[in-house]
Design a protein around this motif. Structure first.
Motif, PDB file in Angstrom:
ATOM      1  N   LEU A 379       0.833  -1.202   0.000  1.00 57.27           N
ATOM      2  CA  LEU A 379       0.000   0.000   0.000  1.00 57.27           C
ATOM      3  C   LEU A 379       0.868   1.252   0.000  1.00 57.27           C
ATOM      4  CD1 LEU A 379      -2.720   1.435   0.204  1.00 57.27           C
ATOM      5  CD2 LEU A 379      -2.588   1.164   2.688  1.00 57.27           C
ATOM      6  N   GLU A 380       1.913   1.269   0.833  1.00 58.32           N
ATOM      7  CA  GLU A 380       2.795   2.425   0.890  1.00 58.32           C
ATOM      8  C   GLU A 380       3.510   2.649  -0.435  1.00 58.32           C
ATOM      9  OE1 GLU A 380       5.407   1.801   4.164  1.00 58.32           O
ATOM     10  OE2 GLU A 380       3.849   1.987   5.675  1.00 58.32           O
ATOM     11  N   ALA A 381       3.879   1.540  -1.109  1.00 58.79           N
ATOM     12  CA  ALA A 381       4.652   1.653  -2.351  1.00 58.79           C
ATOM     13  C   ALA A 381       3.792   2.109  -3.530  1.00 58.79           C
ATOM     14  CB  ALA A 381       5.306   0.309  -2.684  1.00 58.79           C
ATOM     15  N   MET A 382       2.478   1.922  -3.448  1.00 56.01           N
ATOM     16  CA  MET A 382       1.605   2.204  -4.595  1.00 56.01           C
ATOM     17  C   MET A 382       1.664   3.670  -5.010  1.00 56.01           C
ATOM     18  SD  MET A 382      -0.257   0.439  -6.616  1.00 56.01           S
ATOM     19  CE  MET A 382      -1.286   0.845  -8.034  1.00 56.01           C
ATOM     20  N   ARG A 383       1.940   4.569  -4.091  1.00 58.29           N
ATOM     21  CA  ARG A 383       1.962   5.996  -4.427  1.00 58.29           C
ATOM     22  C   ARG A 383       3.132   6.342  -5.345  1.00 58.29           C
ATOM     23  NH1 ARG A 383       5.823   8.776  -1.694  1.00 58.29           N
ATOM     24  NH2 ARG A 383       6.952   7.528  -0.151  1.00 58.29           N
ATOM     25  N   THR A 384       4.172   5.497  -5.378  1.00 56.60           N
ATOM     26  CA  THR A 384       5.353   5.786  -6.193  1.00 56.60           C
ATOM     27  C   THR A 384       5.325   5.080  -7.543  1.00 56.60           C
ATOM     28  OG1 THR A 384       6.628   3.927  -5.266  1.00 56.60           O
ATOM     29  CG2 THR A 384       6.699   6.026  -4.073  1.00 56.60           C
ATOM     30  N   VAL A 385       4.286   4.292  -7.795  1.00 60.05           N
ATOM     31  CA  VAL A 385       4.210   3.505  -9.035  1.00 60.05           C
ATOM     32  C   VAL A 385       4.094   4.431 -10.247  1.00 60.05           C
ATOM     33  CG1 VAL A 385       2.640   2.032 -10.363  1.00 60.05           C
ATOM     34  CG2 VAL A 385       3.303   1.384  -8.036  1.00 60.05           C
ATOM     35  N   ASP A 386       4.913   4.172 -11.262  1.00 53.08           N
ATOM     36  CA  ASP A 386       4.814   4.957 -12.492  1.00 53.08           C
ATOM     37  C   ASP A 386       4.578   4.078 -13.723  1.00 53.08           C
ATOM     38  OD1 ASP A 386       7.302   3.799 -12.710  1.00 53.08           O
ATOM     39  OD2 ASP A 386       8.414   5.659 -12.482  1.00 53.08           O
ATOM     40  N   ALA A 387       4.383   2.771 -13.509  1.00 55.63           N
ATOM     41  CA  ALA A 387       4.027   1.866 -14.602  1.00 55.63           C
ATOM     42  C   ALA A 387       3.071   0.813 -14.054  1.00 55.63           C
ATOM     43  CB  ALA A 387       5.262   1.202 -15.203  1.00 55.63           C
ATOM     44  N   VAL A 388       1.908   0.680 -14.697  1.00 58.20           N
ATOM     45  CA  VAL A 388       0.933  -0.331 -14.292  1.00 58.20           C
ATOM     46  C   VAL A 388       0.868  -1.389 -15.382  1.00 58.20           C
ATOM     47  CG1 VAL A 388      -1.484  -0.803 -13.803  1.00 58.20           C
ATOM     48  CG2 VAL A 388      -0.412   1.257 -12.884  1.00 58.20           C
ATOM     49  N   LEU A 389       1.134  -2.633 -15.006  1.00 57.03           N
ATOM     50  CA  LEU A 389       1.178  -3.752 -15.949  1.00 57.03           C
ATOM     51  C   LEU A 389      -0.089  -4.589 -15.769  1.00 57.03           C
ATOM     52  CD1 LEU A 389       2.872  -5.381 -18.024  1.00 57.03           C
ATOM     53  CD2 LEU A 389       3.899  -6.580 -16.096  1.00 57.03           C
ATOM     54  N   PHE A 390      -0.960  -4.569 -16.771  1.00 55.30           N
ATOM     55  CA  PHE A 390      -2.208  -5.323 -16.719  1.00 55.30           C
ATOM     56  C   PHE A 390      -2.061  -6.656 -17.449  1.00 55.30           C
ATOM     57  CE2 PHE A 390      -4.042  -1.038 -16.194  1.00 55.30           C
ATOM     58  CZ  PHE A 390      -4.981  -1.266 -15.202  1.00 55.30           C
ATOM     59  N   ASP A 391      -2.531  -7.726 -16.823  1.00 55.32           N
ATOM     60  CA  ASP A 391      -2.759  -8.963 -17.565  1.00 55.32           C
ATOM     61  C   ASP A 391      -4.028  -8.741 -18.383  1.00 55.32           C
ATOM     62  OD1 ASP A 391      -2.489 -11.805 -18.205  1.00 55.32           O
ATOM     63  OD2 ASP A 391      -4.305 -12.032 -17.012  1.00 55.32           O
ATOM     64  N   HIS A 529      -3.395   7.536 -17.282  1.00 59.43           N
ATOM     65  CA  HIS A 529      -2.606   8.459 -18.114  1.00 59.43           C
ATOM     66  C   HIS A 529      -2.637   9.873 -17.538  1.00 59.43           C
ATOM     67  CE1 HIS A 529      -2.864   5.683 -21.894  1.00 59.43           C
ATOM     68  NE2 HIS A 529      -1.780   5.450 -21.176  1.00 59.43           N
ATOM     69  N   SER A 530      -3.793  10.268 -16.997  1.00 60.70           N
ATOM     70  CA  SER A 530      -3.901  11.605 -16.419  1.00 60.70           C
ATOM     71  C   SER A 530      -3.008  11.772 -15.201  1.00 60.70           C
ATOM     72  CB  SER A 530      -5.352  11.905 -16.043  1.00 60.70           C
ATOM     73  OG  SER A 530      -5.757  11.172 -14.897  1.00 60.70           O
ATOM     74  N   LEU A 531      -2.662  10.649 -14.564  1.00 60.34           N
ATOM     75  CA  LEU A 531      -1.764  10.679 -13.409  1.00 60.34           C
ATOM     76  C   LEU A 531      -0.303  10.545 -13.815  1.00 60.34           C
ATOM     77  CD1 LEU A 531      -3.746   8.384 -10.912  1.00 60.34           C
ATOM     78  CD2 LEU A 531      -3.554  10.883 -10.858  1.00 60.34           C
ATOM     79  N   GLY A 532      -0.056  10.452 -15.128  1.00 58.59           N
ATOM     80  CA  GLY A 532       1.309  10.306 -15.611  1.00 58.59           C
ATOM     81  C   GLY A 532       1.857   8.902 -15.483  1.00 58.59           C
ATOM     82  N   VAL A 533       0.955   7.921 -15.397  1.00 63.38           N
ATOM     83  CA  VAL A 533       1.362   6.523 -15.236  1.00 63.38           C
ATOM     84  C   VAL A 533       1.351   5.824 -16.592  1.00 63.38           C
ATOM     85  CG1 VAL A 533       0.794   4.313 -14.166  1.00 63.38           C
ATOM     86  CG2 VAL A 533       0.469   6.440 -12.882  1.00 63.38           C
ATOM     87  N   GLU A 534       2.421   5.113 -16.906  1.00 57.93           N
ATOM     88  CA  GLU A 534       2.487   4.341 -18.149  1.00 57.93           C
ATOM     89  C   GLU A 534       1.675   3.057 -17.990  1.00 57.93           C
ATOM     90  OE1 GLU A 534       5.757   2.229 -21.170  1.00 57.93           O
ATOM     91  OE2 GLU A 534       6.417   3.200 -19.312  1.00 57.93           O
TER      92      GLU A 534
END
Length: 710
Positions: A379-391, A529-534
């Protein structure tokens, strides 16, 4: 009835026939499946390894010590003096606070004392050592004052009692938020059948899969799981490999083909020669990958532990300086009072609640929004995520086929649909259900078929209104010599499933089926994308299928045709590029990647293994819930920082005042005032954490809030 795998596609393409392992995915029960690897960095908390036991331990200790604390505080002379009342004149009243206070110190304080010893041994002083030091000093000073050996101002029984009760409450809240039992590895083993049918000559013997040996011949009936890796010696069937290999639809396997343990023969029996058992199976290989990824997870030390370590040295240094300074001024009694005051006031009441209280409330709010937080570090690490990998299958798509288009040749579209549905009427295959569902949705009258039969790898046939109706894959056309519909090649390029409908040997129509994209997926990806996440998609499907979905959803990057053993390496590849990766998946084949990712998120329709390998579980299958996790992580982190600054800031100000830094101008912080401020700081921390309850984490609300910020 079972449809064949269309002949034009490779083993990596298509639609998943969903595993029915989502029965408990939204009831919160999977919180017990959590791996606790991330918490080993919590070294300051001695004895915290068995969190399931510690929840009950701290709960019992809190309530019992709370009851004991009432007479300790009430009969404490210093507390009575502070509030202006007299201790009741009862026989032995003066010994009530010391004796019960001793019980609280030994029994209620034991977790902190053992934790303090552990921190000393590991040479990592932190909160436990500070708590242990404070209650020990208060205990010794209080007995000294009670026996008349020290100044009466050093009677701290009431402070000792409140200190122990508050810290027990904080640790109970913390342990409850961390409670867990089984691991992902237990769920992997559950994929294997309880019994295997071994063929011994003319007999079939039921044995445990662990008893199978290399070269044994086993019978796998329709709907049964393959007990061990092997080679098909007799039979042909569509095999559902989605839970192990990542195939998005059943794959046709026949004599000479290899199959792996844990997969399911969906339509026909198979006779399989065992080629690998135990640790040599593909399932065991996935199990090892999960273990390795979990063991390689970073052991991030908690912010509160670091703050406590700093506070420990700050308080200890202040206490030593205070003792020396007042002694040099010729006031040894005041030196003792000031030193003890510093140590007692420095104890982090508020700091002990700063993190666990935020986590507890955040977890509760998350559950109401369909997000189950299993690992606080995730949970703490989720705020720093900059790439979300979907199956892809079952996450961005529904994981089940839908009939998207019908092309006719010399017949009406409704007639083609009605005849296809009639031939499929008795089938439970996902493709058949899609055809029937389309007919029902269109209000088409489905005629009654007779002599319905199915042929593996070809399709189904039936007599309908005196005509022979056949529905099947392009392989059916090879047998009959019929010509496929004109749009078949374009459909094939899109990675669609193609079925043809034949009447008396002539093609009268073609059916295009594909895995339906969830309507929420595009909204989720746009918001990310609006959050700048790939946004990255990974799938076992062929590139045609993956690219089609990727174009429709606007995905930034696609990994197609990825085998299960390679999924975790793709996550590692992104991490090597410097990205903080969140992986969202729902299958057993995703488990190693979920464990490898900085944050593993299992979507609710997933298997127990995926859920057990993840730090966060989405109770629903709505991909927008990922945004809720990000919002929760950021909000919780803000509250943690605010609470830590407040809790630590109180000590940074009150400790020098308690030490007497302003004594030259006539101001010395009384211990009573310091204790009140300490209690107020705890209240402030608790109230600030409660503000998290205003956060609405339902996917629709989260997306709307993000849209309003743009």
């Amino acid at each position: 009835m079972q449809h064949p795998h269309p002949s034009h596609t490779s083993p990596g393409t298509g639609i998943a026939e969903r595993d029915a392992s989502d029965a408990n995915s939204d009831d919160g029960s999977h919180g017990d499946h959590e791996d606790h690897s991330g918490h080993e960095g919590h070294s300051g908390h001695g004895g915290h390894s068995g969190h399931g036991d510690h929840v009950g331990q701290f709960r019992r200790l809190f309530w019992i010590n709370l009851i004991i604390a009432v007479p300790v505080v009430a009969f404490s002379p210093m507390f009575a003096m502070l509030l202006g009342y007299s201790v009741p004149d009862l026989p032995g009243a003066m010994w009530i606070a010391p004796l019960l206070g001793t019980v609280m110190y030994i029994w209620g304080g034991r977790p902190f004392l053992t934790g303090a010893v552990s921190e000393i041994r590991s040479r990592q002083p932190g909160m436990m050592l500070l708590i242990g030091l404070a209650i020990t000093v208060a205990f010794i000073a209080s007995w000294g004052a009670t026996l008349g050996l020290l100044d009466h101002q050093l009677e701290f029984w009431w402070e000792l009692a409140l200190l122990i009760v508050i810290m027990l409450l904080g640790h109970w809240v913390e342990m409850r938020s961390l409670a867990q039992t089984t691991s992902a590895l237990d769920s992997l083993a559950a994929l294997l059948p309880d019994m295997a049918e071994r063929i011994d000559g003319d007999e079939i013997v039921n044995v445990s899969p662990t008893e199978l040996q290399h070269g044994d011949l086993v019978l796998v009936r329709p709907g049964a799981s393959v007990p061990a890796d092997g080679t098909i010696r007799e039979g042909r069937a569509d095999v559902d490999e989605s839970m192990v290999t990542g195939e998005s639809r059943p794959v046709t396997r026949s004599t000479g083909d290899s199959v792996v343990a844990g997969t399911v023969a969906t339509d026909s029996s198979l006779r399989i020669e065992v080629t690998a058992t135990g640790d040599d199976t593909a399932l065991a290989g996935i199990q090892r990958l999960v273990t390795e990824a979990q063991n390689s997870t970073s052991r991030a030390q908690r912010i509160a532990d670091k703050a406590s370590a700093w506070l420990f040295w700050f308080a200890l240094g202040a206490a030593v300086i205070t003792a020396i300074a007042w002694s040099l001024l010729g006031m040894p009694d005041e030196a003792v009072v000031r030193t003890v005051t510093v140590l007692v006031i420095a104890c982090p009441h508020a700091l002990g609640l700063a993190i666990p209280l935020v986590v507890s409330i955040a977890t509760e709010r998350a559950a109401r929004g369909g997000v189950l937080v299993k690992d606080r570090l995730a949970l703490e690490a989720m705020r720093t995520v900059d790439a979300v990998l979907f199956d892809k299958t079952g996450t961005l798509t529904k994981g089940e086929p839908v009939l998207a288009e019908i092309i006719t040749r010399g017949a009406e579209e409704t007639d083609v649909l009605a005849l296809a549905a009639a031939a499929e009427a008795e089938s439970e295959h996902p493709l058949a259900r899609a055809i029937i569902a389309k007919a029902q949705a269109e209000g088409v009258r489905i005629p009654t078929g007779s002599d319905i039969s199915s042929t593996p790898a070809l399709g189904v046939s039936a007599q309908v209104d005196g005509d022979e109706i056949r529905v099947g894959s392009p392989r059916l056309l090879e047998e009959t010599g019929a010509r496929e519909i004109e749009d078949a090649e374009a459909w094939r390029q899109e990675g669609a499933i193609i079925l043809h409908v034949l009447r008396d040997g002539e093609v009268i129509g073609g059916l295009k089926l594909h895995d339906e994209v969830r309507p929420e997926s595009r909204e989720a990806i746009d918001a990310l994308h609006s959050l700048g996440v790939e946004v990255v998609m990974i799938t076992g499907d062929a590139e045609a299928v993956a690219n089609s979905v990727g174009r429709e959803l606007g995905i930034d990057r696609i990994f197609a045709g990825v085998r299960p053993e390679d999924k975790s390496s793709k996550v590692a590849q992104l991490q090597k590029e410097g990205k903080k990766v969140a992986m969202i998946g729902d299958g057993v084949n995703d488990a190693p990647a979920l464990a490898q990712a900085d944050v593993g998120i299992a979507i609710g329709a997933g298997t127990d293994v995926a859920i057990a390998s993840a730090g966060v579980v989405l109770a629903s299958s709505d991909p927008r819930s990922v945004l809720s996790v990000i919002e929760l992580s950021r909000a919780a982190y803000r509250k943690m920082k605010q609470n830590l600054w407040w809790a630590a800031g109180y000590n940074l100000i009150s400790v020098p005042l308690a030490a007497g830094i302003l004594a030259p101008i006539g101001f010395v912080l009384p211990m009573s005032v310091g204790a009140i401020l300490m209690s107020l700081s705890t209240v402030v921390v608790a109230m600030n954490a409660q503000l998290l309850r205003r956060l609405d984490l339902h996917p629709e609300a989260t997306v709307a809030a993000l849209r309003d910020r743009r």
